[in-house]
Design a protein around this motif. Sequence first.
Motif, PDB file in Angstrom:
ATOM      1  N   GLU A 307       4.875   6.667   2.619  1.00  0.00           N
ATOM      2  CA  GLU A 307       3.676   5.986   3.091  1.00  0.00           C
ATOM      3  C   GLU A 307       2.505   6.238   2.141  1.00  0.00           C
ATOM      4  O   GLU A 307       1.730   5.332   1.830  1.00  0.00           O
ATOM      5  N   ARG A 310       3.048   4.052  -0.911  1.00  0.00           N
ATOM      6  CA  ARG A 310       2.720   2.645  -0.644  1.00  0.00           C
ATOM      7  C   ARG A 310       1.208   2.416  -0.671  1.00  0.00           C
ATOM      8  O   ARG A 310       0.727   1.422  -1.218  1.00  0.00           O
ATOM      9  N   LYS A 311       0.472   3.330  -0.077  1.00  0.00           N
ATOM     10  CA  LYS A 311      -0.984   3.184  -0.040  1.00  0.00           C
ATOM     11  C   LYS A 311      -1.576   3.298  -1.439  1.00  0.00           C
ATOM     12  O   LYS A 311      -2.459   2.515  -1.822  1.00  0.00           O
ATOM     13  N   ARG A 312      -1.079   4.264  -2.210  1.00  0.00           N
ATOM     14  CA  ARG A 312      -1.593   4.493  -3.566  1.00  0.00           C
ATOM     15  C   ARG A 312      -1.487   3.231  -4.415  1.00  0.00           C
ATOM     16  O   ARG A 312      -2.457   2.769  -5.005  1.00  0.00           O
ATOM     17  N   GLY A 314      -0.563   0.150  -3.345  1.00  0.00           N
ATOM     18  CA  GLY A 314      -1.106  -1.024  -2.662  1.00  0.00           C
ATOM     19  C   GLY A 314      -2.576  -1.205  -2.926  1.00  0.00           C
ATOM     20  O   GLY A 314      -3.062  -2.332  -3.107  1.00  0.00           O
ATOM     21  N   ASP A 315      -3.322  -0.107  -2.986  1.00  0.00           N
ATOM     22  CA  ASP A 315      -4.764  -0.190  -3.254  1.00  0.00           C
ATOM     23  C   ASP A 315      -5.029  -0.768  -4.638  1.00  0.00           C
ATOM     24  O   ASP A 315      -5.910  -1.616  -4.816  1.00  0.00           O
TER      25      ASP A 315
END
Length: 325
Positions: A307, A310-312, A314-315
Amino acid sequence: MKQSKIAWRAALCAGALLWAQLASAAFPDRPIKLIVPYASAGITDNLARALADGLGRELKQPVVVENRAGAGAMIGTAAVARAPADGYTLLMSTNGNLVLGPLLYKKLNYDVKRELDVIGVVAEVPTVIVSSPQVPATDLRQFGAYAKAHPDKINYASLGQGNVLFLVSKMLETELGIQMTEVPYKGSSPALTAVLANDVQMMVDVLPSSLPFIRAGKLNALAVPGDSRLESLPNVPTIAEAGYRPFHAASWLGLSVPANTPANVVATLQAAIHKVTESPQFRQTFTTIGLVMLPPMSKPQIDSYLEADRKRWGDIIQRHNISLD
């Protein structure tokens, strides 16, 4: 009559359940296939083959590596996603096929969260920011100043826009307040050759590829995008130590199975994975070439790790409006 039919069906279902339990309890009783959705040779394939060899010894069954490259790793990944959920088909997984793919493509022929289950994250492949020795900069701040003073002279080598290396390059432009010209190459080898010749001035590369040239003094290592300095490059500062926003940029390598694989089968596989990857010889082999070997993770730890990854990415993808569709 009706009651007898109900009883017969209940017995049939119970028998089927018992058979499934007995079958999984005997796991493994035949060879296992490990699909690598990338071409042979290279870091991912080398680690996959070492894992297959070790798992074969631990599980007392051959683990056969099968390379199914193509379509940005979609072909091999989809093959495992649609395989029977019995533990006999494994996927060599990276954040390329399980994190970046779903973020960069609106239409994939597999659903990572619904069809695949990551059962082990084995290692990270760190990245390093390198430049040609002909560029008058030995650290990231000097490089940023030089790039600002010579805005038309900084080209960087790219291996395509669907990978960690390109995304880190875009992040660097933002952090350093510079603009660079992307020059695409078909592989790490020709890209590094271009940096060595100063045809391009810098590159974000995976550490195992650049490490021999850095050690030989043929490339300048400007910084590492990580939480801490790397054991292989103890004198090279992190991006944060250079005075920029902290950022962790690495590819990870692990193993997945089709979703709904029985829990006892997953437990058997995980125990074998942990035994192989905790071997000092195994760890030393891959640490020496620049990988960071990770400790065994529980399922909640794996989910949390994925997770965050994905955030890293995705940003960055959202900030730069990057899409490969």
